[in-house]
Design an enzyme around this catalytic site. Structure first.
Site, mmCIF file in Angstrom:
data_model
loop_
_atom_site.group_PDB
_atom_site.id
_atom_site.type_symbol
_atom_site.label_atom_id
_atom_site.label_comp_id
_atom_site.label_asym_id
_atom_site.label_seq_id
_atom_site.Cartn_x
_atom_site.Cartn_y
_atom_site.Cartn_z
ATOM 1 N N ASP A 1 0.860 -1.326 -0.586
ATOM 2 C CA ASP A 1 0.059 0.239 -0.129
ATOM 3 C C ASP A 1 1.237 1.368 -0.105
ATOM 4 O OD1 ASP A 1 -1.707 1.944 0.502
ATOM 5 O OD2 ASP A 1 -2.931 0.662 2.132
ATOM 6 N N ASP B 1 -7.860 -6.612 1.926
ATOM 7 C CA ASP B 1 -6.811 -6.467 3.084
ATOM 8 C C ASP B 1 -8.014 -6.238 4.157
ATOM 9 O OD1 ASP B 1 -5.937 -3.562 1.998
ATOM 10 O OD2 ASP B 1 -5.477 -3.643 3.646
ATOM 11 N N CYS C 1 -14.010 -26.480 13.076
ATOM 12 C CA CYS C 1 -12.959 -25.579 12.178
ATOM 13 C C CYS C 1 -12.025 -26.160 12.349
ATOM 14 C CB CYS C 1 -12.575 -24.360 13.447
ATOM 15 S SG CYS C 1 -11.138 -23.655 12.507
ATOM 16 N N CYS D 1 -8.619 -25.376 12.824
ATOM 17 C CA CYS D 1 -7.104 -24.692 12.494
ATOM 18 C C CYS D 1 -6.208 -25.200 13.865
ATOM 19 C CB CYS D 1 -7.444 -23.746 13.125
ATOM 20 S SG CYS D 1 -8.026 -22.899 15.243
ATOM 21 N N CYS E 1 -8.473 -24.934 17.998
ATOM 22 C CA CYS E 1 -9.781 -26.049 17.713
ATOM 23 C C CYS E 1 -9.714 -27.041 17.636
ATOM 24 C CB CYS E 1 -11.106 -25.452 16.464
ATOM 25 S SG CYS E 1 -11.029 -23.770 16.623
ATOM 26 N N HIS F 1 -6.634 -18.671 14.769
ATOM 27 C CA HIS F 1 -8.402 -19.154 14.615
ATOM 28 C C HIS F 1 -9.373 -18.316 13.426
ATOM 29 C CE1 HIS F 1 -11.982 -20.385 15.015
ATOM 30 N NE2 HIS F 1 -12.477 -18.611 14.723
#
Ligand SMILES: [Zn+2]
Length: 360
Positions: A77, A262, A315, A317, A320, A346
């Site tokens: 950016d 983003d 989930c 991840c 989890c 997560h």
């Protein structure tokens, strides 16, 4: 179906979510964590990296990819939005003129002269794969004369950025140059948004961003201005909804034609113990605008002290699959730093799963 975005460091399937690695790192997690979660690319901020550690330091380290150990696409950016908001908060910090932006570092008194050419040069020093033009940001509520001036400057600066990139690429005989995106301004005035989008499309860029703060005063998506811009840009062109990140806003902006996102929200929320989870029974369906497909978990709430279920059943991840909500609640309560990392992993995984659903 939107076309994938091809960069010199890989192709981004769209829609894609690029977490904010503003100062060359996504807070709280490593590049290995990002790869494991399934993140394809990141956003850095050229202005903040110019201030610290300096573009030359990153260049001497071998470029932004080696510096932060990230081999995938990096979008830089320009920092137009941050410069504008810092100067707006404190006019002593600098001034935005027709030909340049002057920014003063309040702690050291150091002065930065930022021109469109310099901002492109800095992004090439970093080694970014997607360069973003310098734009002149405004408040959506600002008067029409101010919006007109912003559009005029933004188009002029984008043309200068395009010319500078082309000049540097030719000079270096770079066979695999970075992409360049321009940013559309015009506040909440339809004619100006459309005029700015059309003028930028005529110059020709590889993608276009929706500039300015993307939300209304009550936190809703600026859907009309976003639609005017999307309609006025070439149909197949990548469209970047800068700073749009709340899951329902992402779904709304994707519906309007935006494919690159983003936002600092998922990682910032994670560090504050706010986690996202698909609602029970959502079962991998693709959300549409208006669907209540997710819920926010405030892990500090006392109810989680004895909740031995994962944050979200289903989930996959690290958090989890291995730990309960009660365990994360405890880590936050005792100030264990791994709480922020696990929560960030997560939330990013939630975004990766959401974007996979939107891609269908
Ligand atoms: Zn999870």
């Amino acid at each position: 179906m939107a076309e994938p975005l091809v960069t010199r460091r890989g192709t981004l399937a769209v829609p894609t979510f690029l977490p904010d690695a503003t100062r060359a790192g996504v807070r709280g997690v490593s590049s290995d964590d990002l790869r494991r979660v399934g993140i394809d690319g990141v956003v850095v901020n050229a202005f903040h990296l110019l201030r610290r550690p300096g573009a030359r330091v990153v260049q001497a380290a071998g470029g932004i990819h080696r510096f932060m150990d990230w081999s995938g696409p990096v979008l830089s950016d320009s920092g137009g939005f941050q410069i504008w908001s810092l100067i707006r908060q404190d006019p002593n910090r600098g001034v935005i003129r027709d030909n340049e932006v002057i920014f003063r570092e309040p702690s050291t008194g150091e002065k930065w002269n930022l021109t469109p050419e310099r901002v492109v040069g800095v992004q090439l020093q970093l080694g970014s794969d997607i360069v973003v033009c310098l734009d002149d940001c405004t408040d959506a509520e600002a008067p029409e004369a101010e919006q007109e001036r912003s559009v005029e400057r933004t188009v002029k600066w984008a043309r200068r950025c395009r010319e500078e990139l082309d000049r540097l690429v030719a000079e270096r005989r770079d066979a695999d140059p970075p992409r360049i995106f321009a940013v559309v301004q015009g506040g909440a005035i339809e004619s100006l948004r459309r005029q700015c989008a059309a003028a930028l499309a005529e110059i020709g860029f590889d993608g276009y961003g929706f500039g300015g703060w993307p939300l209304d005063p009550v936190g809703g998506l600026l859907a009309d201005p976003m639609r005017w811009v999307a309609e006025s840009l070439p149909a197949g062109a990548p469209k970047h909804a800068l700073g749009v990140g709340r899951p329902d806003h992402v779904v709304g902006a994707f519906e309007l034609g935006y494919t690159i996102f983003d936002c600092a929200l998922p990682t910032r929320d994670a560090r504050h113990g706010r986690l996202y989870a698909f609602r029970a029974g959502w079962a991998g369906r693709r959300p549409s605008p208006g669907d209540a497909f997710y819920r926010a978990v405030r892990i500090h709430d006392p109810e989680y002290r004895v909740d031995h279920a994962p944050i979200e059943d289903g989930c996959d991840c690290t958090l989890c699959t291995r730990h309960s909500a009660a365990y994360l609640h405890l880590l936050f309560k005792v100030g264990d730093r791994s709480a922020e990392r696990l929560a960030t992993i997560h939330n990013l995984r939630f975004y990766v799963r959401l974007f996979a659903l939107l891609r269908g």
